[in-house]
Design a protein around this motif. Structure first.
Motif, PDB file in Angstrom:
ATOM      1  N   SER A  99       8.628  -7.187   3.794  1.00  0.00           N
ATOM      2  CA  SER A  99       9.902  -6.476   3.631  1.00  0.00           C
ATOM      3  C   SER A  99       9.817  -5.001   4.027  1.00  0.00           C
ATOM      4  O   SER A  99      10.833  -4.383   4.315  1.00  0.00           O
ATOM      5  CB  SER A  99      10.360  -6.562   2.174  1.00  0.00           C
ATOM      6  OG  SER A  99       9.362  -6.060   1.311  1.00  0.00           O
ATOM      7  N   THR A 141       9.259 -10.442  -2.621  1.00  0.00           N
ATOM      8  CA  THR A 141       9.612 -10.930  -3.955  1.00  0.00           C
ATOM      9  C   THR A 141      11.046 -11.467  -3.991  1.00  0.00           C
ATOM     10  O   THR A 141      11.366 -12.315  -4.813  1.00  0.00           O
ATOM     11  CB  THR A 141       9.435  -9.821  -5.021  1.00  0.00           C
ATOM     12  OG1 THR A 141      10.259  -8.708  -4.670  1.00  0.00           O
ATOM     13  CG2 THR A 141       7.985  -9.369  -5.119  1.00  0.00           C
ATOM     14  N   ASN A 189      15.308  -8.506   0.124  1.00  0.00           N
ATOM     15  CA  ASN A 189      14.474  -7.366   0.535  1.00  0.00           C
ATOM     16  C   ASN A 189      14.045  -7.473   1.996  1.00  0.00           C
ATOM     17  O   ASN A 189      13.535  -6.517   2.567  1.00  0.00           O
ATOM     18  CB  ASN A 189      13.213  -7.283  -0.345  1.00  0.00           C
ATOM     19  CG  ASN A 189      13.550  -6.978  -1.792  1.00  0.00           C
ATOM     20  OD1 ASN A 189      14.691  -6.690  -2.111  1.00  0.00           O
ATOM     21  ND2 ASN A 189      12.560  -7.062  -2.670  1.00  0.00           N
ATOM     22  N   ASN A 243      -0.801 -10.094   3.256  1.00  0.00           N
ATOM     23  CA  ASN A 243      -0.679  -8.632   3.201  1.00  0.00           C
ATOM     24  C   ASN A 243      -0.109  -8.121   1.881  1.00  0.00           C
ATOM     25  O   ASN A 243      -0.401  -6.996   1.477  1.00  0.00           O
ATOM     26  CB  ASN A 243       0.211  -8.194   4.377  1.00  0.00           C
ATOM     27  CG  ASN A 243       0.776  -6.798   4.186  1.00  0.00           C
ATOM     28  OD1 ASN A 243       0.092  -5.804   4.438  1.00  0.00           O
ATOM     29  ND2 ASN A 243       2.028  -6.719   3.733  1.00  0.00           N
ATOM     30  N   TYR A 250      -7.854  -2.241  -8.226  1.00  0.00           N
ATOM     31  CA  TYR A 250      -7.485  -2.402  -6.814  1.00  0.00           C
ATOM     32  C   TYR A 250      -8.744  -2.575  -5.938  1.00  0.00           C
ATOM     33  O   TYR A 250      -8.804  -3.453  -5.080  1.00  0.00           O
ATOM     34  CB  TYR A 250      -6.686  -1.168  -6.394  1.00  0.00           C
ATOM     35  CG  TYR A 250      -6.124  -1.175  -5.003  1.00  0.00           C
ATOM     36  CD1 TYR A 250      -4.945  -1.855  -4.706  1.00  0.00           C
ATOM     37  CD2 TYR A 250      -6.740  -0.463  -3.977  1.00  0.00           C
ATOM     38  CE1 TYR A 250      -4.410  -1.829  -3.430  1.00  0.00           C
ATOM     39  CE2 TYR A 250      -6.211  -0.425  -2.703  1.00  0.00           C
ATOM     40  CZ  TYR A 250      -5.039  -1.108  -2.428  1.00  0.00           C
ATOM     41  OH  TYR A 250      -4.511  -1.078  -1.162  1.00  0.00           O
ATOM     42  N   ILE A 291      -2.392   4.919   4.873  1.00  0.00           N
ATOM     43  CA  ILE A 291      -1.257   4.598   5.734  1.00  0.00           C
ATOM     44  C   ILE A 291       0.029   5.052   5.039  1.00  0.00           C
ATOM     45  O   ILE A 291       0.205   4.799   3.832  1.00  0.00           O
ATOM     46  CB  ILE A 291      -1.187   3.068   6.010  1.00  0.00           C
ATOM     47  CG1 ILE A 291      -2.565   2.517   6.461  1.00  0.00           C
ATOM     48  CG2 ILE A 291      -0.098   2.744   7.027  1.00  0.00           C
ATOM     49  CD1 ILE A 291      -3.103   3.037   7.749  1.00  0.00           C
ATOM     50  N   THR A 299       3.272   4.653   3.713  1.00  0.00           N
ATOM     51  CA  THR A 299       4.211   3.594   3.311  1.00  0.00           C
ATOM     52  C   THR A 299       4.732   3.941   1.907  1.00  0.00           C
ATOM     53  O   THR A 299       4.273   4.901   1.294  1.00  0.00           O
ATOM     54  CB  THR A 299       3.518   2.211   3.213  1.00  0.00           C
ATOM     55  OG1 THR A 299       2.586   2.257   2.127  1.00  0.00           O
ATOM     56  CG2 THR A 299       2.794   1.818   4.490  1.00  0.00           C
TER      57      THR A 299
HETATM   58  P1  NDP Z   1       4.275  -1.533   0.206  1.00  0.00           P
HETATM   59  O1  NDP Z   1       4.248  -1.183  -1.239  1.00  0.00           O
HETATM   60  O2  NDP Z   1       5.011  -0.659   1.157  1.00  0.00           O
HETATM   61  O3  NDP Z   1       4.809  -3.039   0.394  1.00  0.00           O
HETATM   62  C1  NDP Z   1       4.299  -4.067  -0.418  1.00  0.00           C
HETATM   63  C2  NDP Z   1       4.831  -5.393   0.050  1.00  0.00           C
HETATM   64  O4  NDP Z   1       4.258  -6.432  -0.747  1.00  0.00           O
HETATM   65  C3  NDP Z   1       6.335  -5.526  -0.086  1.00  0.00           C
HETATM   66  O5  NDP Z   1       6.808  -6.308   0.981  1.00  0.00           O
HETATM   67  C4  NDP Z   1       6.495  -6.261  -1.410  1.00  0.00           C
HETATM   68  O6  NDP Z   1       7.694  -7.024  -1.486  1.00  0.00           O
HETATM   69  C5  NDP Z   1       5.298  -7.215  -1.336  1.00  0.00           C
HETATM   70  N1  NDP Z   1       4.875  -7.665  -2.661  1.00  0.00           N
HETATM   71  C6  NDP Z   1       4.403  -6.910  -3.685  1.00  0.00           C
HETATM   72  N2  NDP Z   1       4.094  -7.678  -4.733  1.00  0.00           N
HETATM   73  C7  NDP Z   1       4.386  -8.950  -4.384  1.00  0.00           C
HETATM   74  C8  NDP Z   1       4.284 -10.194  -5.047  1.00  0.00           C
HETATM   75  N3  NDP Z   1       3.806 -10.292  -6.298  1.00  0.00           N
HETATM   76  N4  NDP Z   1       4.674 -11.306  -4.384  1.00  0.00           N
HETATM   77  C9  NDP Z   1       5.155 -11.230  -3.130  1.00  0.00           C
HETATM   78  N5  NDP Z   1       5.267 -10.076  -2.442  1.00  0.00           N
HETATM   79  C10 NDP Z   1       4.890  -8.950  -3.062  1.00  0.00           C
HETATM   80  O7  NDP Z   1       2.729  -1.659   0.626  1.00  0.00           O
HETATM   81  P2  NDP Z   1       1.942  -1.298   1.987  1.00  0.00           P
HETATM   82  O8  NDP Z   1       2.709  -1.749   3.164  1.00  0.00           O
HETATM   83  O9  NDP Z   1       1.448   0.084   1.876  1.00  0.00           O
HETATM   84  O10 NDP Z   1       0.653  -2.226   1.786  1.00  0.00           O
HETATM   85  C11 NDP Z   1       0.525  -3.516   2.343  1.00  0.00           C
HETATM   86  C12 NDP Z   1      -0.895  -4.003   2.111  1.00  0.00           C
HETATM   87  O11 NDP Z   1      -1.804  -3.067   2.699  1.00  0.00           O
HETATM   88  C13 NDP Z   1      -1.276  -4.102   0.644  1.00  0.00           C
HETATM   89  O12 NDP Z   1      -2.103  -5.221   0.443  1.00  0.00           O
HETATM   90  C14 NDP Z   1      -2.042  -2.816   0.400  1.00  0.00           C
HETATM   91  O13 NDP Z   1      -2.946  -2.955  -0.668  1.00  0.00           O
HETATM   92  C15 NDP Z   1      -2.750  -2.663   1.728  1.00  0.00           C
HETATM   93  N6  NDP Z   1      -3.201  -1.304   2.006  1.00  0.00           N
HETATM   94  C16 NDP Z   1      -2.308  -0.258   2.089  1.00  0.00           C
HETATM   95  C17 NDP Z   1      -2.754   1.012   2.356  1.00  0.00           C
HETATM   96  C18 NDP Z   1      -1.850   2.185   2.470  1.00  0.00           C
HETATM   97  O14 NDP Z   1      -2.370   3.312   2.614  1.00  0.00           O
HETATM   98  N7  NDP Z   1      -0.539   2.019   2.439  1.00  0.00           N
HETATM   99  C19 NDP Z   1      -4.195   1.291   2.537  1.00  0.00           C
HETATM  100  C20 NDP Z   1      -5.023   0.126   2.449  1.00  0.00           C
HETATM  101  C21 NDP Z   1      -4.526  -1.112   2.191  1.00  0.00           C
HETATM  102  P3  NDP Z   1       9.044  -6.431  -2.177  1.00  0.00           P
HETATM  103  O15 NDP Z   1       9.669  -5.536  -1.158  1.00  0.00           O
HETATM  104  O16 NDP Z   1       9.851  -7.649  -2.444  1.00  0.00           O
HETATM  105  O17 NDP Z   1       8.599  -5.706  -3.401  1.00  0.00           O
END
Ligand code: NDP
Length: 249
Positions: free
Chosen positions: A16, A39, A43, A91, A156, A189, A191
């Motif tokens: 999303s 979720t 979204n 992811n 984490y 990253i 985000t």
């Molecule tokens: P965001 O918080 O921007 O997005 C998280 C995403 O995961 C959303 O699409 C959210 O959906 C979905 N999500 C969260 N919980 C659930 C759940 N229980 N079931 C289904 N979907 C879920 O995160 P990022 O894009 O920053 O991160 C993406 C991945 O990259 C993660 O695994 C994070 O740990 C990893 N990462 C990120 C870094 C960073 O600096 N940003 C660095 C290293 C790793 P919804 O919109 O519905 O809530």
């Protein structure tokens, strides 16, 4: 080698926003049919619109990935729509940061069950259709902090480190069936996940990055598409850092 994803059916969780959204849109731009999970399906509206604008097919799915049924239902929906599953990007992830003394059992369990448990559920559910299809590519999104550790992120870091063992073991088990399993470990990253950090923490982190800027979600999307396509077909069991040199500091 042409790294087109034309005709491939790919499931991206957490599609999303942020990294998952960038991966989903980039894969669609290379010709893949993309299923995205969040979720709530509402979204996923922006992701669906971006993919439809590219002329691609998008399937929106919802659920909590810490529950095994979400993974099995999502993959069943992909098979029902397109017949096969060629690629999976696990992811979706969360943070519940706190110093150890203040970290609750609930915070620990939520992060482990979502970030590590969710990837396990997806791996299990994806394996059967990939075995039938005689191949596939699975990517877990890890993190550089899995190897360095990070204060306030014991839950984490433990979950992300668990992905390394999960990917390596699965790569060995599934290699003879032409299924690759890898981890992409992003650095810092920009985000929603990192936006909530205090400004001073963001500046301190950026100062340790060799390239002197936070990464973008698109910086992660390129390697994901490479691993999902023909160019990545001989890479398995690897943890690949995409961190602008953060880990060198
Ligand atoms: P965001 O918080 O921007 O997005 C998280 C995403 O995961 C959303 O699409 C959210 O959906 C979905 N999500 C969260 N919980 C659930 C759940 N229980 N079931 C289904 N979907 C879920 O995160 P990022 O894009 O920053 O991160 C993406 C991945 O990259 C993660 O695994 C994070 O740990 C990893 N990462 C990120 C870094 C960073 O600096 N940003 C660095 C290293 C790793 P919804 O919109 O519905 O809530």
């Amino acid at each position: 080698m042409d790294n087109s994803l034309q005709g491939k059916n790919i499931l991206v969780t957490g599609a999303s926003r942020g990294i998952g959204q960038a991966i989903a849109v980039h894969c669609a731009s290379l010709g893949a049919n993309v299923a995205g999970l969040a979720t709530r399906t509402s979204n996923l509206d922006a992701t669906a619109a971006a993919i439809q604008e590219l002329g691609g097919e998008f399937l929106g799915l919802e659920g909590d990935i810490s529950l095994a049924a979400t993974a099995t239902d999502a993959i069943a929906a992909v098979i029902e729509k397109w017949g096969t599953l060629d690629g999976l990007v696990a992811n979706a992830g969360i943070t519940r940061d706190n110093l150890l003394l203040r970290m609750t059992q609930e915070d620990f369990d939520a992060v482990i069950n979502t970030n590590l448990g969710g990837s396990f559920h997806l791996l299990k559910a994806a394996t059967k259709p990939m075995l039938r299809n005689k191949g596939g590519s699975i990517i877990f999104i890890g993190s550089v902090v899995a190897t360095t550790g990070n204060p306030g992120q014991a839950n984490y870091c433990a979950a992300k480190a668990g992905l390394h063992g999960l990917a390596r073991s699965a790569a060995i088990e599934l290699g003879s069936r032409n299924i690759t399993v890898n981890v992409i470990a992003p650095g810092f990253i920009a985000t929603d996940m990192t936006d909530k950090l205090p400004e001073a923490a963001k500046e301190a982190m950026t100062s340790h990055i060799a390239l002197k800027r936070p990464g973008t979600p698109e910086d992660i999307a390129g390697l994901s598409a490479f691993l999902l396509g023909p160019s990545g077909s001989y890479i398995t069991g690897q943890v690949m850092l995409v961190d602008g040199g953060l880990s060198l500091a």
